[in-house]
Design a protein around this motif. Structure first.
Motif, short mmCIF file in Angstrom:
data_model
loop_
_atom_site.label_atom_id
_atom_site.label_comp_id
_atom_site.label_asym_id
_atom_site.label_seq_id
_atom_site.Cartn_x
_atom_site.Cartn_y
_atom_site.Cartn_z
N VAL A 114 -23.10 -29.05 29.81
CA VAL A 114 -23.01 -29.00 31.27
C VAL A 114 -24.43 -28.99 31.86
N TYR A 118 -22.16 -30.61 36.75
CA TYR A 118 -20.85 -30.45 37.35
C TYR A 118 -19.70 -30.66 36.36
N SER A 189 -16.80 -25.18 34.41
CA SER A 189 -18.11 -25.59 33.87
C SER A 189 -19.23 -25.26 34.85
N TRP A 190 -18.94 -25.26 36.12
CA TRP A 190 -19.98 -24.99 37.12
C TRP A 190 -20.60 -23.62 36.93
N GLN A 191 -19.79 -22.66 36.44
CA GLN A 191 -20.29 -21.30 36.34
C GLN A 191 -20.38 -20.86 34.87
N GLY A 195 -23.26 -24.43 34.63
CA GLY A 195 -23.47 -25.52 35.60
C GLY A 195 -24.24 -25.08 36.83
N TRP A 196 -24.09 -25.85 37.88
CA TRP A 196 -24.93 -25.68 39.07
C TRP A 196 -24.76 -24.32 39.74
N LEU A 197 -23.54 -23.78 39.75
CA LEU A 197 -23.35 -22.47 40.40
C LEU A 197 -23.99 -21.35 39.59
N TYR A 401 -15.26 -23.71 45.05
CA TYR A 401 -14.04 -23.70 44.25
C TYR A 401 -12.82 -24.02 45.11
#
Lengths: 449, 449, 449
Positions: A114, A118, A189-191, A195-197, A401
């Protein structure tokens, strides 16, 4: 030279000093020996830590797996008897699909490559070989997969409850395939996938947002697209309660979920191979329990004050809302904070269940107040106890989200509606989905009032 | 000198080298020191391993003990309401009898002094003393007894489901005494006790044959000797479904069994004191879960294709058949193999339930397809993923267990029939065994359709 | 020099000997090295023990927490359908209140500063900080709090069952506040808090008296003050059975309690960081299981002999009585002793249930025979297997707990009766408490016979 470094240097240093007697090393060796004696206190070796960590995943995993039964009982208890067999079928099916999809594509989408982005990679997931002994990860990969997999199932269970009593079996199962294989893992995956978050500093310890709100948003989209059950909002106005068929089964489901939540939050510590980690797991157990208890007591008191009677199903949902609320940060809060967080969660249920009714959104089991609204609350309030989090970033995460899950879910539900159709015929709904979809009644012998 | 040997040599070697400075030992001591530093990585000590291994037995044991509740709920849900109290009584009684018999005679018959033979020794089993600290076995003997004991109960539960709704209480309990005290332990001694089948190379990791098929064969004998329920196979032909009274309880039972199976298969690794072992336990958890999931999805799809409706009870049995199928070898399969093995298990249920009906064998809960047929399948297919097994020997084992259990069970059922009688009177069967055998109705207030 | 002392001296001694080569130390160092090699066998370090001990509390804790669901199901199954929703509500509420009160005041009252006295300190309880690493207690304080907290809830659950079907919600909950915040903790301080009974040598391993009898005495006081249900003891004499609404739920509840009891008794060992401790936990598992099994078989046989039918509910209570009986001393008994102790517990149920009826004490679920009478039996019989206990002191403890709990409970129940009133109106009782107290029926669709 610090103790830590001495311990790392370890006995090799001592042996070297002893055997080859370099002048400068003698004193160092003596210190090394002392440090080693201290260490004999003694920190668990990496291998012992690996076993403890893996064990945490396995225990946490089987407790969260058990939550699938909790959702099944909660929902079977809260639907009318003519839909109980269908609801049971949906729950065991969604748990199965979630596991398969998370192996086929979900786990790698969520966790592999990741890198601040994203989405992860496509492809099936591989476990350690038999007797695998690679220490680098600090736990068995299969145990981690197992633990993460049961979380996906939870998100799907939330949807199942909201859209009960009118959704058709196969469209629902197709939604589950897409939710558990793609929506949840990509969002995750963002967190948790880094990922980005995660890079922005978003904080969601065990999934108030990543699991519960994601499930809640998907459920909300479903409720809107599918529409309310016949008779729920009569044309002459008002709301018809359509009471659930078995309060004891709903109670059992709630207790199962409560039990499972010790795994859900506790094992999200992701390690128990050091005393610091296992102490944290313990704090999490206590905070989780007390937040749920506060949710119960708050609903008890509010219902008595507002309605002079205590609706059992709202109290059950109060427990669950307390649990969802503490899930974003079950470790940092002092006990009084955990109680406050859980208590507000309970209050949210009391006040938002009627709100949904006013909006004519038909949420059969109250999953949207419990998992979406309390999930938002729990995520927002993280900075209250955790100084590393910021209200701004929490809000960004919540909105991100919400937008993603809602849009993706709407698209899928609409496509399903336009193709297969998502809703049972009026006649089938009247007779109950047990007959039309499963051919097996939930309670064939008990006559209905 | 290998690392392993150096580690064993350990610090004594170093000390000797240092203190007495034998010329040849200096270099060896240096190597020893390095190995020790590596080992500080570091393998769990025998005592730590003992604790982990014992903990595995205790955890696995309580999970499998919980399966007794799973069978109770599954069976209570699948019998008609007039027999629910009786079915509950049978289940708690058989679990109790199994424990007592396995202490009185079973454990030693199965594990003591088998030595390649056909039977162990008679006599009660002794636990470690209080505070016992003998390291030689690598685990507490009481924990092993506990873990093995709950397996016996599983075998007895299988019989209970098949012969429900017409067997009398006391003849059934006497059969349980003999099954759990003698048939199961003697049969078990052949393989897990180190008997002739173990020496031949038979492979059954957690009991597809030793537990599930043994229970299934005993159930089959009972179904044949006792005969079908009145009305199941009407004289005018066809099959009457006689639907179960509570699908949610049957669903709960299935989820309980699924949960318990992580203990059943996972703890059959028999050790988790090394990273290799705990990694294997993790693989087993994942494979077990996915085999069950595959059983569910296979039955879902097949039922839809064949009947246009998805019978909830068949799907539940699909999950269980997936679990039984993977039980003979839950470790070796790659994930796709586990899914295949479990999926075929589910298909077996779909196709063999009607077959039993055609043979007029009345198996109330579908235990014979699930535990016997899927158990045979799981045992036969072991060599597919485990190169150490051979199809020929697997077949020998399957036949041996079938012949022994079937013959022993037929003899006992026939003797019981000839003496006490095994079947309730037609009137009692009509009114329900709850009234005739327990005097307590399962659901006294709910009127029947 | 003993091995133990050498191991303590450890590597520092060796290093010192090597580096500075004091003549007298050379031989000692060699011995030290050998001892260390032995120890590499090797006892878990304090940190590893800490993790194991904490893990025992967490596992034991979640198992005992699960007993709250067990009581809920047992009681929901044993009340009539018109009171099922109310009974569910009471159970989830009491578990929540117990947790909150035990944090607010209970834990410190029970464990802090008792010092041979009669009561601890007032005040809330503090957990270890995040990442806490103080080794001195040998376990995480939050884990200990969690484990002790779930025991309080058990005592409250016992009361809930006895006074079912006529007590009003809020007076009951107020009683629970006082029981879990004050009565139980003060009574508990006498023994587990290191108070006067502990100093006298009273012995109650896991709470036959401290938990079960305390709950039983409080229940007895409630039953007397509140009075029997309308129609239980008709004016024309005799006893009306008022059968429970769902035997399978009662059976499920019993199995849940049985499972939870492995945590209740097993984790009361309070440590599993050494092989001696984990071996003891294993003995406790086995003894606990067999005592329950003996309770079941004894009731089975006695009921058949006395009544020619086997009342399912009495057998369920027989299991529970076996469990309560072994709780005062689950470790010391040899297996045959555990079986005897549990079997007598089962017999107590068979003989005392009718006795309570003759005294016109209405105990809806049979909690007084199970928890109070079997609790007394279990406590009295401790010296039979544990030479450190004396019959005289056991009697002193039993009487002390009885007098204190009974007096305190009577006072509270009387005050509640005189103020709020404790009993539902005759009309509400007739219609069921579900409608009057919760507004939600347990089974709204099933018509009643």
């Amino acid at each position: 030279m610090t103790k830590t470094k001495l311990a790392t240097l370890g006995w090799t240093g001592l042996a070297a000093a002893v055997l080859f007697a370099e002048p400068g090393l003698a004193q160092e060796a003596a210190e090394t020996a002392e440090a080693a004696a201290d260490a004999a206190g003694g920190a668990p070796s990496p291998q012992v830590q690996y076993i403890f960590n893996t064990l945490l995943f396995l225990m946490g995993g089987f407790l969260v797996m058990w939550m699938a039964a909790g959702f099944a009982m909660l929902e079977a208890g809260l639907v009318r008897s003519k839909n109980v067999s269908m609801q049971s079928l949906k729950n065991i099916s969604l748990y199965s699909i979630a596991g398969l999809m998370y192996w086929v594509v979900g786990y790698n989408l969520m966790y592999t490559g990741v890198d601040g982005g994203y989405i992860g990679s496509f492809g099936t997931y591989s476990f350690d070989p038999v007797g695998g002994d690679a220490l680098d990860t600090g736990y068995s990969t299969a145990s981690d997969w197992f633990f993460q997999m049961v979380f996906v199932a939870t998100a799907a269970s939330i949807v199942s409850g909201t859209v009960a009593e009118r959704v058709k079996l196969w469209p629902f199962l197709i939604f589950v395939v897409l939710l558990t294989g793609f929506i949840y893992p990509i969002a995750g995956s963002w967190q948790w996938g880094g990922g980005w978050l995660a890079e922005m500093g978003f904080s969601d310890f065990a999934g108030s947002t990543l699991v519960h709100s994601v499930g809640g948003w998907a459920a909300l989209a479903g409720a809107i697209v599918i529409g309310a059950r016949s008779g729920k909002f009569p044309s002459e106005g008002g709301v018809s309660p359509l009471p659930g068929s078995s309060i004891p089964l709903a109670t059992l489901g709630t207790f199962i979920l409560w039990l499972g939540w010790f795994g859900f939050n506790g094992a999200s510590q992701l390690a128990m191979g050091t005393i610091g980690d296992v102490t944290d797991v313990s704090r999490i157990f206590a905070n989780t329990n007390l937040a749920a208890a506060a949710g119960v007591v708050t609903t008890l008191v509010l219902l008595q004050l507002l309605y002079k009677k205590v609706d059992t199903t709202i109290v059950l949902n109060g427990a669950l809302a307390g649990l969802v609320s503490i899930t974003a940060e079950p470790l940092a809060p002092a006990v009084w904070q955990a109680i406050l967080i859980g208590g507000v969660g309970g209050a949210i249920v009391v006040f938002t269940v009627p709100m949904l009714d006013r909006l004519k959104i038909d949420d059969v089991v109250g999953a949207i107040p419990v998992h979406l609204f309390a999930g938002i609350w729990g995520t927002l309030i993280v900075p209250f106890s955790n100084a590393d989090a910021s209200y701004g970033v929490q809000l960004v995460g919540i909105v991100a989200y919400g937008v993603f899950t809602l849009v993706a879910s709407f698209v899928i539900w609409f496509v399903l509606k336009a193709t297969l159709g998502v809703r049972a015929s009026e006649e089938d709904e009247m007779n109950g989905l047990d007959m039309s979809e499963t051919g097996v009644e939930g309670y064939p012998e008990f006559t209905r009032a």
